[in-house]
Write a protein that holds these residues in place. Structure first.
Motif, short mmCIF file in Angstrom:
data_model
loop_
_atom_site.label_atom_id
_atom_site.label_comp_id
_atom_site.label_asym_id
_atom_site.label_seq_id
_atom_site.Cartn_x
_atom_site.Cartn_y
_atom_site.Cartn_z
N TYR A 1 17.11 23.26 -13.59
CA TYR A 1 16.60 22.08 -12.90
C TYR A 1 17.14 20.81 -13.56
O TYR A 1 17.62 19.90 -12.88
CB TYR A 1 15.08 22.07 -12.89
N LEU A 2 17.06 20.74 -14.88
CA LEU A 2 17.53 19.55 -15.60
C LEU A 2 19.03 19.37 -15.45
O LEU A 2 19.52 18.24 -15.32
CB LEU A 2 17.14 19.64 -17.08
N GLU B 1 26.89 22.24 -5.33
CA GLU B 1 26.81 23.30 -4.32
C GLU B 1 26.56 24.65 -5.00
O GLU B 1 25.69 25.42 -4.57
CB GLU B 1 28.10 23.34 -3.51
N ASP B 2 27.30 24.93 -6.06
CA ASP B 2 27.11 26.18 -6.79
C ASP B 2 25.72 26.23 -7.43
O ASP B 2 25.06 27.27 -7.44
CB ASP B 2 28.17 26.33 -7.89
N MET C 1 20.07 28.33 -7.66
CA MET C 1 18.64 28.01 -7.60
C MET C 1 17.96 28.73 -6.43
O MET C 1 16.85 29.26 -6.58
CB MET C 1 18.43 26.50 -7.49
N VAL C 2 18.61 28.79 -5.29
CA VAL C 2 18.05 29.47 -4.12
C VAL C 2 18.01 30.98 -4.37
O VAL C 2 17.00 31.65 -4.08
CB VAL C 2 18.85 29.14 -2.84
N LYS C 3 19.09 31.52 -4.93
CA LYS C 3 19.16 32.95 -5.21
C LYS C 3 18.03 33.40 -6.12
O LYS C 3 17.45 34.47 -5.93
CB LYS C 3 20.52 33.30 -5.84
N ASN C 4 17.68 32.59 -7.12
CA ASN C 4 16.61 32.94 -8.05
C ASN C 4 15.23 32.51 -7.56
O ASN C 4 14.25 32.64 -8.30
CB ASN C 4 16.90 32.30 -9.41
N GLN C 5 15.17 32.00 -6.36
CA GLN C 5 13.94 31.52 -5.72
C GLN C 5 13.27 30.42 -6.54
O GLN C 5 12.05 30.32 -6.61
CB GLN C 5 12.97 32.69 -5.48
N GLN D 1 15.64 27.11 0.33
CA GLN D 1 16.88 26.84 1.06
C GLN D 1 16.75 25.50 1.76
O GLN D 1 15.81 25.28 2.51
CB GLN D 1 17.13 27.94 2.10
N PRO D 2 17.68 24.57 1.49
CA PRO D 2 17.61 23.27 2.19
C PRO D 2 17.76 23.44 3.69
O PRO D 2 18.44 24.36 4.15
CB PRO D 2 18.79 22.48 1.61
N PRO D 3 17.13 22.58 4.48
CA PRO D 3 17.26 22.68 5.93
C PRO D 3 18.72 22.52 6.35
O PRO D 3 19.46 21.75 5.75
CB PRO D 3 16.43 21.51 6.46
N LYS D 4 19.10 23.27 7.34
CA LYS D 4 20.47 23.20 7.85
C LYS D 4 20.42 22.78 9.32
O LYS D 4 19.41 22.95 9.99
CB LYS D 4 21.17 24.55 7.71
N ALA D 5 21.54 22.26 9.78
CA ALA D 5 21.64 21.89 11.19
C ALA D 5 21.59 23.14 12.05
O ALA D 5 22.06 24.21 11.65
CB ALA D 5 22.94 21.13 11.44
N ALA D 6 21.01 23.00 13.23
CA ALA D 6 20.93 24.13 14.15
C ALA D 6 22.33 24.50 14.64
O ALA D 6 23.19 23.64 14.83
CB ALA D 6 20.05 23.77 15.33
#
Length: 113
Positions: free
Chosen positions: A45-46, A86-87, A92-96, A100-105
């Motif tokens: 996070y830091l 991006e990496d 961070m998402v993989k480790n929960q 996941q940030p919102p994405k465009a439809a």
């Protein structure tokens, strides 16, 4: 060489070339301990926070400088940091640790329905 070490070296060389003092590094604060004092989640996070701060500072420098040699470095470093971000987000998402940030439809997929 790490991303930030490259940035430090580049700016230190520019300062030295212009006969200005480069700020001291904090390398002496590194210990030989193998026991992490903080959790991986907190350190990640830091790290993300500091890279985001660096991007903001480079952007401010880019907008304020009148030196063309610095603008090229700022642009290059911003792009490097964005790639790292991006990496970082993927880890961070993989480790929960981050949602996941919102994405465009996907408009093509929606139009097929």
């Amino acid at each position: 060489m790490g991303i930030k070490q490259n940035h430090i070296d580049t700016f230190s060389q520019l300062l030295t070339k212009d006969q200005l003092p480069a700020p001291p590094l904090w390398d002496s604060d590194v210990t030989d301990s193998t026991v992490p004092p903080f959790s991986d989640k907190l350190m990640m996070y830091l790290t993300g926070f500091l890279f985001g701060t660096a991007i903001a500072y480079y952007g401010a420098g880019l907008g304020a400088t009148m030196r063309t040699d610095l603008t090229l470095n700022y642009e290059h470093f911003i792009l490097e940091d964005l790639k790292f971000a991006e990496d970082w987000t993927d880890v961070m998402v993989k480790n929960q640790w981050l949602e996941q940030p919102p994405k465009a439809a996907d408009k093509r997929k929606l139009s097929e329905s």
